[in-house]
Design a protein around this motif. Structure first.
Motif, mmCIF file in Angstrom:
data_model
loop_
_atom_site.group_PDB
_atom_site.id
_atom_site.type_symbol
_atom_site.label_atom_id
_atom_site.label_comp_id
_atom_site.label_asym_id
_atom_site.label_seq_id
_atom_site.Cartn_x
_atom_site.Cartn_y
_atom_site.Cartn_z
ATOM 1 N N ARG A 76 0.826 -1.207 0.000
ATOM 2 C CA ARG A 76 0.000 0.000 0.000
ATOM 3 C C ARG A 76 0.865 1.264 0.000
ATOM 4 N NH1 ARG A 76 -1.452 4.718 0.494
ATOM 5 N NH2 ARG A 76 -3.298 5.447 1.534
ATOM 6 N N PHE A 77 1.911 1.275 0.833
ATOM 7 C CA PHE A 77 2.701 2.490 0.981
ATOM 8 C C PHE A 77 3.814 2.634 -0.054
ATOM 9 C CE2 PHE A 77 0.559 2.524 5.089
ATOM 10 C CZ PHE A 77 0.133 3.849 5.101
ATOM 11 N N ILE A 78 4.270 1.559 -0.659
ATOM 12 C CA ILE A 78 5.222 1.695 -1.768
ATOM 13 C C ILE A 78 4.535 2.430 -2.917
ATOM 14 C CG2 ILE A 78 6.450 0.423 -3.578
ATOM 15 C CD1 ILE A 78 7.189 -1.650 -1.371
ATOM 16 N N GLY A 79 3.296 2.033 -3.197
ATOM 17 C CA GLY A 79 2.532 2.719 -4.240
ATOM 18 C C GLY A 79 2.293 4.179 -3.904
ATOM 19 N N ALA A 80 1.966 4.452 -2.657
ATOM 20 C CA ALA A 80 1.735 5.838 -2.236
ATOM 21 C C ALA A 80 3.017 6.663 -2.338
ATOM 22 C CB ALA A 80 1.199 5.867 -0.812
ATOM 23 N N TYR A 81 4.147 6.061 -1.971
ATOM 24 C CA TYR A 81 5.423 6.775 -2.053
ATOM 25 C C TYR A 81 5.799 7.066 -3.508
ATOM 26 C CZ TYR A 81 10.313 7.988 -1.780
ATOM 27 O OH TYR A 81 11.506 8.635 -1.920
ATOM 28 N N ARG A 82 5.596 6.091 -4.376
ATOM 29 C CA ARG A 82 5.912 6.303 -5.797
ATOM 30 C C ARG A 82 5.099 7.453 -6.367
ATOM 31 N NH1 ARG A 82 6.176 0.573 -8.804
ATOM 32 N NH2 ARG A 82 8.355 0.906 -9.343
ATOM 33 N N LYS A 83 3.865 7.557 -5.908
ATOM 34 C CA LYS A 83 2.968 8.596 -6.404
ATOM 35 C C LYS A 83 3.298 9.970 -5.813
ATOM 36 C CE LYS A 83 -1.776 8.205 -7.622
ATOM 37 N NZ LYS A 83 -3.096 7.710 -7.258
ATOM 38 N N SER A 84 3.507 10.025 -4.501
ATOM 39 C CA SER A 84 3.665 11.313 -3.828
ATOM 40 C C SER A 84 5.115 11.755 -3.643
ATOM 41 C CB SER A 84 3.014 11.260 -2.446
ATOM 42 O OG SER A 84 3.769 10.435 -1.573
ATOM 43 N N LYS A 85 6.039 10.806 -3.609
ATOM 44 C CA LYS A 85 7.451 11.058 -3.316
ATOM 45 C C LYS A 85 7.665 11.682 -1.931
ATOM 46 C CE LYS A 85 8.983 9.811 -7.379
ATOM 47 N NZ LYS A 85 8.914 8.400 -7.578
ATOM 48 N N LYS A 86 6.698 11.514 -1.040
ATOM 49 C CA LYS A 86 6.797 12.038 0.319
ATOM 50 C C LYS A 86 7.339 10.965 1.253
ATOM 51 C CE LYS A 86 3.150 15.427 -0.082
ATOM 52 N NZ LYS A 86 1.860 15.904 0.436
ATOM 53 N N VAL A 87 8.387 11.338 1.973
ATOM 54 C CA VAL A 87 9.001 10.399 2.899
ATOM 55 C C VAL A 87 8.057 10.103 4.064
ATOM 56 C CG1 VAL A 87 10.934 10.055 4.488
ATOM 57 C CG2 VAL A 87 11.328 11.079 2.244
ATOM 58 N N MET A 88 7.362 11.130 4.531
ATOM 59 C CA MET A 88 6.401 10.946 5.624
ATOM 60 C C MET A 88 5.000 11.084 5.095
ATOM 61 S SD MET A 88 7.373 10.055 8.542
ATOM 62 C CE MET A 88 6.269 10.508 9.831
ATOM 63 N N PRO A 89 4.144 10.169 5.326
ATOM 64 C CA PRO A 89 4.334 8.888 6.007
ATOM 65 C C PRO A 89 4.644 7.740 5.045
ATOM 66 C CG PRO A 89 2.006 9.250 5.690
ATOM 67 C CD PRO A 89 2.725 10.447 5.105
ATOM 68 N N ALA A 90 4.432 7.972 3.744
ATOM 69 C CA ALA A 90 4.492 6.863 2.784
ATOM 70 C C ALA A 90 5.853 6.173 2.741
ATOM 71 C CB ALA A 90 4.093 7.350 1.393
ATOM 72 N N GLY A 91 6.934 6.931 2.671
ATOM 73 C CA GLY A 91 8.264 6.328 2.578
ATOM 74 C C GLY A 91 8.641 5.545 3.815
ATOM 75 N N VAL A 92 8.347 6.120 4.965
ATOM 76 C CA VAL A 92 8.675 5.450 6.232
ATOM 77 C C VAL A 92 7.864 4.167 6.389
ATOM 78 C CG1 VAL A 92 8.585 5.663 8.742
ATOM 79 C CG2 VAL A 92 9.405 7.575 7.356
ATOM 80 N N MET A 93 6.572 4.233 6.122
ATOM 81 C CA MET A 93 5.731 3.034 6.264
ATOM 82 C C MET A 93 6.096 1.965 5.233
ATOM 83 S SD MET A 93 3.857 3.143 8.909
ATOM 84 C CE MET A 93 2.690 1.835 8.595
ATOM 85 N N ALA A 94 6.468 2.382 4.029
ATOM 86 C CA ALA A 94 6.906 1.419 3.018
ATOM 87 C C ALA A 94 8.166 0.698 3.499
ATOM 88 C CB ALA A 94 7.164 2.117 1.681
ATOM 89 N N LEU A 95 9.116 1.463 4.027
ATOM 90 C CA LEU A 95 10.356 0.875 4.529
ATOM 91 C C LEU A 95 10.085 -0.059 5.711
ATOM 92 C CD1 LEU A 95 13.437 0.681 4.465
ATOM 93 C CD2 LEU A 95 13.484 2.672 5.982
#
Length: 111
Positions: A76-95
């Motif tokens: 869920r959060f890898i997709g959100a990070y790819r879309k938004s490029k925001k480290v918080m919260p998407a990047g952190v949760m993806a990691l």
């Protein structure tokens, strides 16, 4: 390895619940609150059952549940990070999700 998985799942569960609360407070997102609360609670339950379970099969099931939740959150959060490029919260949760998959997978293999 089981102790590391237990500690990680516990910490990941706490961060997930906290993230859901922050998402609700900042963006009034009930979905964040519900999803964060449920997935965090399941991670906490898995952490509890990993080493306190009476049988090896319960411990194994707890690791599998932790892995499935980690995989779902990572996806869920890898997709959100790819879309938004925001480290918080998407990047952190993806990691955190990817690390959860690796840690629970290693604990399952080590059994």
């Amino acid at each position: 390895m089981l102790e590391l998985a237990r500690l990680y799942l516990f910490a990941f569960g706490v961060f997930t619940i906290a993230g859901g609360i922050v998402g609700y407070v900042k963006a009034k997102s009930r979905a964040s609150l519900v999803a964060g609360g449920i997935s965090g609670a399941v991670l906490l339950l898995a952490a509890y059952l990993v080493t306190t379970a009476g049988s090896a099969s319960t411990s194994r099931l707890a690791l599998v549940v932790g892995m499935v939740v980690s995989l779902a959150l990572a996806g869920r959060f890898i997709g959100a990070y790819r879309k938004s490029k925001k480290v918080m919260p998407a990047g952190v949760m993806a990691l955190l999700g990817v690390v959860g998959v690796v840690v629970t997978g290693a604990a399952l293999i080590a059994r």
